[in-house]
Design a protein around this motif. Structure first.
Motif, PDB file in Angstrom:
ATOM      1  N   TYR A 103      30.570  46.685  42.897  1.00 40.26           N
ATOM      2  CA  TYR A 103      31.797  46.153  42.109  1.00 40.26           C
ATOM      3  C   TYR A 103      33.143  46.188  43.006  1.00 40.26           C
ATOM      4  O   TYR A 103      33.622  45.020  42.789  1.00 40.26           O
ATOM      5  N   GLN A 104      33.207  47.109  43.741  1.00 40.95           N
ATOM      6  CA  GLN A 104      34.583  47.104  44.495  1.00 40.95           C
ATOM      7  C   GLN A 104      34.623  45.931  45.504  1.00 40.95           C
ATOM      8  O   GLN A 104      35.457  45.270  46.047  1.00 40.95           O
ATOM      9  N   LYS A 105      33.222  45.781  46.184  1.00 36.00           N
ATOM     10  CA  LYS A 105      32.924  44.915  47.131  1.00 36.00           C
ATOM     11  C   LYS A 105      33.180  43.300  46.449  1.00 36.00           C
ATOM     12  O   LYS A 105      34.056  42.352  47.245  1.00 36.00           O
ATOM     13  N   ARG A 106      32.768  43.200  45.302  1.00 35.53           N
ATOM     14  CA  ARG A 106      33.009  41.923  44.626  1.00 35.53           C
ATOM     15  C   ARG A 106      34.311  42.001  44.168  1.00 35.53           C
ATOM     16  O   ARG A 106      35.014  40.638  44.477  1.00 35.53           O
ATOM     17  N   TRP A 107      35.039  43.017  44.032  1.00 36.16           N
ATOM     18  CA  TRP A 107      36.622  42.725  43.821  1.00 36.16           C
ATOM     19  C   TRP A 107      37.217  42.389  45.126  1.00 36.16           C
ATOM     20  O   TRP A 107      38.233  41.425  45.120  1.00 36.16           O
ATOM     21  N   SER A 108      36.949  42.912  46.134  1.00 33.60           N
ATOM     22  CA  SER A 108      37.749  42.723  47.470  1.00 33.60           C
ATOM     23  C   SER A 108      37.389  41.345  47.902  1.00 33.60           C
ATOM     24  O   SER A 108      38.315  40.688  48.357  1.00 33.60           O
ATOM     25  N   ASP A 109      36.078  40.733  47.708  1.00 37.02           N
ATOM     26  CA  ASP A 109      35.759  39.487  48.104  1.00 37.02           C
ATOM     27  C   ASP A 109      36.693  38.270  47.155  1.00 37.02           C
ATOM     28  O   ASP A 109      37.175  37.664  47.742  1.00 37.02           O
ATOM     29  N   ALA A 110      36.717  38.643  45.957  1.00 35.66           N
ATOM     30  CA  ALA A 110      37.277  37.959  44.997  1.00 35.66           C
ATOM     31  C   ALA A 110      38.763  37.996  45.263  1.00 35.66           C
ATOM     32  O   ALA A 110      39.697  36.870  45.137  1.00 35.66           O
ATOM     33  N   SER A 111      39.490  38.979  45.712  1.00 36.76           N
ATOM     34  CA  SER A 111      40.810  39.187  46.041  1.00 36.76           C
ATOM     35  C   SER A 111      41.281  38.239  47.264  1.00 36.76           C
ATOM     36  O   SER A 111      42.480  37.725  47.621  1.00 36.76           O
ATOM     37  N   LYS A 112      40.186  38.359  48.456  1.00 33.31           N
ATOM     38  CA  LYS A 112      40.368  37.599  49.448  1.00 33.31           C
ATOM     39  C   LYS A 112      40.514  35.844  49.196  1.00 33.31           C
ATOM     40  O   LYS A 112      41.195  35.160  49.753  1.00 33.31           O
ATOM     41  N   ALA A 113      39.717  35.685  48.382  1.00 34.08           N
ATOM     42  CA  ALA A 113      39.390  34.127  47.817  1.00 34.08           C
ATOM     43  C   ALA A 113      40.682  33.661  46.976  1.00 34.08           C
ATOM     44  O   ALA A 113      41.141  32.412  47.181  1.00 34.08           O
ATOM     45  N   SER A 114      41.478  34.343  46.138  1.00 28.62           N
ATOM     46  CA  SER A 114      42.290  33.930  45.117  1.00 28.62           C
ATOM     47  C   SER A 114      43.303  34.857  44.957  1.00 28.62           C
ATOM     48  O   SER A 114      43.127  36.215  45.659  1.00 28.62           O
ATOM     49  N   GLU A 115      44.275  34.585  44.417  1.00 24.44           N
ATOM     50  CA  GLU A 115      45.507  35.421  44.235  1.00 24.44           C
ATOM     51  C   GLU A 115      45.284  36.422  43.292  1.00 24.44           C
ATOM     52  O   GLU A 115      45.676  37.676  43.395  1.00 24.44           O
ATOM     53  N   SER A 116      44.354  36.070  41.980  1.00 23.09           N
ATOM     54  CA  SER A 116      44.271  37.402  41.013  1.00 23.09           C
ATOM     55  C   SER A 116      42.744  37.613  41.197  1.00 23.09           C
ATOM     56  O   SER A 116      42.005  36.901  40.830  1.00 23.09           O
ATOM     57  N   PRO A 117      42.198  38.699  41.680  1.00 24.06           N
ATOM     58  CA  PRO A 117      40.988  39.069  41.818  1.00 24.06           C
ATOM     59  C   PRO A 117      40.284  39.057  40.390  1.00 24.06           C
ATOM     60  O   PRO A 117      40.692  39.606  39.200  1.00 24.06           O
ATOM     61  N   MET A 118      38.967  38.665  40.194  1.00 22.20           N
ATOM     62  CA  MET A 118      38.343  38.845  39.127  1.00 22.20           C
ATOM     63  C   MET A 118      38.933  38.302  37.548  1.00 22.20           C
ATOM     64  O   MET A 118      38.849  38.483  36.582  1.00 22.20           O
ATOM     65  N   ALA A 119      39.637  37.098  37.973  1.00 18.61           N
ATOM     66  CA  ALA A 119      40.566  36.226  37.100  1.00 18.61           C
ATOM     67  C   ALA A 119      39.407  35.712  35.874  1.00 18.61           C
ATOM     68  O   ALA A 119      39.857  35.851  34.794  1.00 18.61           O
ATOM     69  N   ALA A 120      38.250  35.289  36.282  1.00 15.55           N
ATOM     70  CA  ALA A 120      37.113  34.930  35.387  1.00 15.55           C
ATOM     71  C   ALA A 120      36.680  35.822  34.525  1.00 15.55           C
ATOM     72  O   ALA A 120      36.656  35.690  33.154  1.00 15.55           O
ATOM     73  N   GLU A 121      36.556  36.980  34.963  1.00 13.08           N
ATOM     74  CA  GLU A 121      36.048  38.231  34.074  1.00 13.08           C
ATOM     75  C   GLU A 121      37.299  38.704  33.236  1.00 13.08           C
ATOM     76  O   GLU A 121      36.762  38.777  32.185  1.00 13.08           O
ATOM     77  N   ILE A 122      38.538  38.530  33.614  1.00 13.16           N
ATOM     78  CA  ILE A 122      39.645  38.872  32.789  1.00 13.16           C
ATOM     79  C   ILE A 122      39.792  37.750  31.736  1.00 13.16           C
ATOM     80  O   ILE A 122      39.879  38.370  30.376  1.00 13.16           O
ATOM     81  N   GLU A 123      39.755  36.691  31.876  1.00 11.80           N
ATOM     82  CA  GLU A 123      39.722  35.285  31.114  1.00 11.80           C
ATOM     83  C   GLU A 123      38.453  35.272  30.096  1.00 11.80           C
ATOM     84  O   GLU A 123      38.813  35.366  28.935  1.00 11.80           O
ATOM     85  N   ARG A 124      37.281  35.959  30.646  1.00 10.21           N
ATOM     86  CA  ARG A 124      36.302  36.157  29.717  1.00 10.21           C
ATOM     87  C   ARG A 124      36.578  37.283  28.526  1.00 10.21           C
ATOM     88  O   ARG A 124      36.074  37.176  27.300  1.00 10.21           O
ATOM     89  N   ALA A 125      37.108  38.413  29.005  1.00 14.18           N
ATOM     90  CA  ALA A 125      37.471  39.491  28.297  1.00 14.18           C
ATOM     91  C   ALA A 125      38.554  39.197  27.205  1.00 14.18           C
ATOM     92  O   ALA A 125      38.602  39.616  25.878  1.00 14.18           O
ATOM     93  N   LYS A 126      39.465  38.011  27.469  1.00 10.23           N
ATOM     94  CA  LYS A 126      40.504  37.959  26.587  1.00 10.23           C
ATOM     95  C   LYS A 126      40.040  37.313  25.167  1.00 10.23           C
ATOM     96  O   LYS A 126      40.919  36.923  24.449  1.00 10.23           O
ATOM     97  N   LYS A 127      38.767  36.365  25.367  1.00 11.68           N
ATOM     98  CA  LYS A 127      38.384  35.588  24.432  1.00 11.68           C
ATOM     99  C   LYS A 127      38.051  36.324  23.055  1.00 11.68           C
ATOM    100  O   LYS A 127      38.001  37.449  22.913  1.00 11.68           O
TER     101      LYS A 127
END
Length: 127
Positions: A103-127
């Protein structure tokens, strides 16, 4: 019991964890006009409640189903302390201690790719 949730307000904490650490007594002055005990001292039992500091390590997104709420997704923090990881093991000293490494590796990869890491997961949880 918990207060009724108002959907128009932003998310907030409705409770916190605490435990009963013991009991003791206090002596206080009663201020009840008309009572026999008015302006007299009384001894009363009191509970001592301990509330350790809370640290948020993630949140859960729920979805409404016909049978009630169901957990949709859990979003964890990017960096979890060793104290938190130990709670997920029965025998920490014998384990390989691999909890949350993927999970931490996925988080660090996402943070390198975009400004807010795991934004897709956060948006999915907001529904």
């Amino acid at each position: 019991s918990f207060p009724k949730d108002d959907a128009s307000k932003p998310p907030h904490l409705t409770a916190f964890m605490s435990y009963k650490a013991g009991m003791t007594h206090i002596v206080r002055d009663v201020d009840r006009p008309g009572s026999k005990l008015h302006k007299k001292e009384v001894a009363e039992a009191v509970s001592v409640v301990e509330a350790p500091p809370m640290i948020v390590v993630g949140f859960v997104g729920y979805v409404e189903t016909p049978r009630g709420l169901r957990a949709l997704t859990t979003v964890w923090a990017g960096h979890l302390s060793e104290e938190v990881k130990r709670r997920f093991y029965k025998a920490w000293h014998k384990s390989k201690q691999k909890a949350f490494t993927k999970y931490q590796k996925r988080w660090s990869d996402a943070s390198k790719a975009s400004e807010s890491p795991m934004a897709a997961e956060i948006e999915r949880a907001k529904k």
